[in-house]
Design a protein around this motif. Structure first.
Motif, mmCIF file in Angstrom:
data_model
loop_
_atom_site.group_PDB
_atom_site.id
_atom_site.type_symbol
_atom_site.label_atom_id
_atom_site.label_comp_id
_atom_site.label_asym_id
_atom_site.label_seq_id
_atom_site.Cartn_x
_atom_site.Cartn_y
_atom_site.Cartn_z
ATOM 1 N N ASP A 61 0.829 -1.209 0.000
ATOM 2 C CA ASP A 61 0.000 0.000 0.000
ATOM 3 C C ASP A 61 0.866 1.263 0.000
ATOM 4 O OD1 ASP A 61 -2.277 -1.563 0.041
ATOM 5 O OD2 ASP A 61 -2.694 -1.245 2.187
ATOM 6 N N LEU A 62 1.941 1.232 0.782
ATOM 7 C CA LEU A 62 2.846 2.380 0.829
ATOM 8 C C LEU A 62 3.526 2.607 -0.525
ATOM 9 C CD1 LEU A 62 4.380 1.762 4.353
ATOM 10 C CD2 LEU A 62 3.060 3.784 3.675
ATOM 11 N N ARG A 63 3.962 1.517 -1.147
ATOM 12 C CA ARG A 63 4.586 1.634 -2.478
ATOM 13 C C ARG A 63 3.581 2.167 -3.496
ATOM 14 N NH1 ARG A 63 7.095 -3.256 -0.856
ATOM 15 N NH2 ARG A 63 5.439 -4.434 -1.850
ATOM 16 N N ASP A 64 2.361 1.630 -3.471
ATOM 17 C CA ASP A 64 1.323 2.082 -4.404
ATOM 18 C C ASP A 64 0.983 3.555 -4.188
ATOM 19 O OD1 ASP A 64 1.261 -0.500 -5.390
ATOM 20 O OD2 ASP A 64 -0.626 -1.045 -4.391
ATOM 21 N N SER A 65 0.891 3.963 -2.925
ATOM 22 C CA SER A 65 0.585 5.363 -2.616
ATOM 23 C C SER A 65 1.703 6.279 -3.089
ATOM 24 C CB SER A 65 0.385 5.540 -1.103
ATOM 25 O OG SER A 65 -0.745 4.814 -0.675
ATOM 26 N N ARG A 66 2.939 5.821 -2.952
ATOM 27 C CA ARG A 66 4.076 6.611 -3.417
ATOM 28 C C ARG A 66 4.020 6.784 -4.934
ATOM 29 N NH1 ARG A 66 8.953 5.806 -5.602
ATOM 30 N NH2 ARG A 66 10.613 7.245 -5.069
ATOM 31 N N VAL A 67 3.752 5.700 -5.641
ATOM 32 C CA VAL A 67 3.663 5.768 -7.105
ATOM 33 C C VAL A 67 2.515 6.691 -7.517
ATOM 34 C CG1 VAL A 67 3.097 4.405 -9.161
ATOM 35 C CG2 VAL A 67 4.768 3.543 -7.517
ATOM 36 N N GLU A 68 1.388 6.569 -6.843
ATOM 37 C CA GLU A 68 0.226 7.399 -7.161
ATOM 38 C C GLU A 68 0.522 8.882 -6.924
ATOM 39 O OE1 GLU A 68 -4.285 7.878 -5.479
ATOM 40 O OE2 GLU A 68 -3.447 5.852 -5.571
ATOM 41 N N LEU A 69 1.177 9.188 -5.809
ATOM 42 C CA LEU A 69 1.519 10.581 -5.524
ATOM 43 C C LEU A 69 2.541 11.100 -6.540
ATOM 44 C CD1 LEU A 69 1.152 13.018 -3.673
ATOM 45 C CD2 LEU A 69 2.972 12.090 -2.214
ATOM 46 N N SER A 70 3.459 10.261 -6.932
ATOM 47 C CA SER A 70 4.447 10.651 -7.939
ATOM 48 C C SER A 70 3.781 10.954 -9.277
ATOM 49 C CB SER A 70 5.481 9.539 -8.101
ATOM 50 O OG SER A 70 6.428 9.875 -9.067
ATOM 51 N N ARG A 71 2.859 10.116 -9.683
ATOM 52 C CA ARG A 71 2.123 10.355 -10.939
ATOM 53 C C ARG A 71 1.281 11.629 -10.853
ATOM 54 N NH1 ARG A 71 0.381 4.197 -11.783
ATOM 55 N NH2 ARG A 71 2.278 3.484 -12.792
ATOM 56 N N TYR A 72 0.683 11.820 -9.692
ATOM 57 C CA TYR A 72 -0.114 13.022 -9.481
ATOM 58 C C TYR A 72 0.777 14.254 -9.611
ATOM 59 C CZ TYR A 72 -3.587 16.071 -7.181
ATOM 60 O OH TYR A 72 -4.484 17.070 -6.893
ATOM 61 N N ALA A 73 1.978 14.188 -9.066
ATOM 62 C CA ALA A 73 2.912 15.314 -9.161
ATOM 63 C C ALA A 73 3.302 15.591 -10.604
ATOM 64 C CB ALA A 73 4.147 15.044 -8.314
ATOM 65 N N ASP A 74 3.398 14.543 -11.418
ATOM 66 C CA ASP A 74 3.718 14.733 -12.836
ATOM 67 C C ASP A 74 2.609 15.487 -13.561
ATOM 68 O OD1 ASP A 74 6.130 13.409 -12.584
ATOM 69 O OD2 ASP A 74 5.349 11.493 -13.345
ATOM 70 N N ASN A 75 1.368 15.251 -13.159
ATOM 71 C CA ASN A 75 0.219 15.867 -13.835
ATOM 72 C C ASN A 75 -0.223 17.187 -13.215
ATOM 73 O OD1 ASN A 75 0.036 13.701 -15.639
ATOM 74 N ND2 ASN A 75 -1.168 12.518 -14.179
ATOM 75 N N ASP A 76 -0.157 17.278 -11.890
ATOM 76 C CA ASP A 76 -0.624 18.477 -11.185
ATOM 77 C C ASP A 76 0.276 18.684 -9.973
ATOM 78 O OD1 ASP A 76 -1.949 20.533 -9.904
ATOM 79 O OD2 ASP A 76 -3.757 19.374 -9.467
ATOM 80 N N PHE A 77 1.384 19.362 -10.191
ATOM 81 C CA PHE A 77 2.373 19.505 -9.126
ATOM 82 C C PHE A 77 1.803 20.219 -7.906
ATOM 83 C CE2 PHE A 77 6.011 21.423 -6.970
ATOM 84 C CZ PHE A 77 6.779 20.292 -6.760
ATOM 85 N N GLU A 78 1.102 21.310 -8.115
ATOM 86 C CA GLU A 78 0.540 22.075 -6.985
ATOM 87 C C GLU A 78 -0.456 21.227 -6.193
ATOM 88 O OE1 GLU A 78 1.717 24.940 -5.886
ATOM 89 O OE2 GLU A 78 3.166 24.826 -7.518
ATOM 90 N N GLY A 79 -1.277 20.463 -6.886
ATOM 91 C CA GLY A 79 -2.218 19.578 -6.200
ATOM 92 C C GLY A 79 -1.489 18.503 -5.405
ATOM 93 N N ALA A 80 -0.413 17.984 -5.956
ATOM 94 C CA ALA A 80 0.377 16.959 -5.260
ATOM 95 C C ALA A 80 1.036 17.534 -4.016
ATOM 96 C CB ALA A 80 1.424 16.364 -6.200
ATOM 97 N N VAL A 81 1.505 18.771 -4.099
ATOM 98 C CA VAL A 81 2.113 19.419 -2.930
ATOM 99 C C VAL A 81 1.065 19.573 -1.828
ATOM 100 C CG1 VAL A 81 3.098 21.593 -2.080
ATOM 101 C CG2 VAL A 81 3.923 20.597 -4.224
ATOM 102 N N LYS A 82 -0.131 19.995 -2.218
ATOM 103 C CA LYS A 82 -1.219 20.151 -1.232
ATOM 104 C C LYS A 82 -1.544 18.805 -0.584
ATOM 105 C CE LYS A 82 -5.946 21.708 -0.727
ATOM 106 N NZ LYS A 82 -7.211 21.874 -1.383
ATOM 107 N N THR A 83 -1.632 17.765 -1.391
ATOM 108 C CA THR A 83 -1.916 16.427 -0.866
ATOM 109 C C THR A 83 -0.791 15.956 0.053
ATOM 110 O OG1 THR A 83 -3.194 15.872 -2.839
ATOM 111 C CG2 THR A 83 -2.370 14.027 -1.524
ATOM 112 N N ALA A 84 0.449 16.192 -0.352
ATOM 113 C CA ALA A 84 1.599 15.784 0.461
ATOM 114 C C ALA A 84 1.566 16.455 1.824
ATOM 115 C CB ALA A 84 2.901 16.103 -0.268
ATOM 116 N N LYS A 85 1.199 17.735 1.854
ATOM 117 C CA LYS A 85 1.107 18.439 3.137
ATOM 118 C C LYS A 85 0.013 17.838 4.016
ATOM 119 C CE LYS A 85 2.967 22.837 1.572
ATOM 120 N NZ LYS A 85 2.688 24.241 1.250
#
Length: 175
Positions: A61-85
């Motif tokens: 689950d942790l690996r999958d979440s990391r990959v998902e967040l990474s892909r999200y950052a590729d498409n919407d960096f600002e949204g990924a930063v907000k999610t990461a916070k």
């Protein structure tokens, strides 16, 4: 079988204490380990296998979440930063628990004495996989959240253009 992270923490301490009580385990989770000793609890191979499966699922689950967040950052960096916070504190909590698992492990020579095909070795390996997956996930979150000051590089743009032109001319001669 699904475990909440706190239940997983208690179960890991229980199994580690039943495999071989370690001073490190007592230092890391004294209350949990004391309760295990008080109960005189013993776990069977099925319990260890179930817990190993839960740890492997958590690592996955942790690996999958990391990959998902990474892909999200590729498409919407600002949204990924907000999610990461938003997920940072929860992930730090999980990382703390994962590190407590690692600190409770027996010494390396004891681990290496296990046959590679035993449930105990698979259990220890699953703990390490959770630790690695958590660290990788936290690293990505940190990369997304961390901000640095803009620094002046003192690069001469006319010099860079001259190097580019010279390089292109030299490359054209070889083709």
């Amino acid at each position: 079988m699904k475990f909440k992270i706190q239940h997983l923490q208690a179960a890991v301490a229980l199994v580690l204490a039943s495999i071989q009580p370690q001073p490190k385990a007592v230092a890391c989770q004294p209350t949990i380990v004391e309760r295990v000793f008080e109960m005189g609890a013993r776990v069977n191979k099925t319990d260890i296998e179930d817990l190993t499966a839960a740890l492997n699922a958590l690592a996955g689950d942790l690996r999958d979440s990391r990959v998902e967040l990474s892909r999200y950052a590729d498409n919407d960096f600002e949204g990924a930063v907000k999610t990461a916070k938003e997920i940072q504190s929860q992930t730090v909590h999980v990382a703390g628990i994962a590190e407590s698992f690692v600190l409770m492990l027996p010494e390396k020579d004891i681990i290496m004495s296990y046959d590679k095909h035993t449930v105990e070795f698979a259990f220890v390996r699953a703990i390490k996989m959770v630790s690695i997956a958590t660290k990788n996930y936290l690293s990505l979150i940190d990369q997304l959240i961390r901000t640095t000051d803009v620094r002046d590089s003192d690069v001469s743009f006319s010099g860079m253009n001259h190097l580019l032109d010279t390089g292109n001319k030299a490359a054209a001669k070889w083709h």
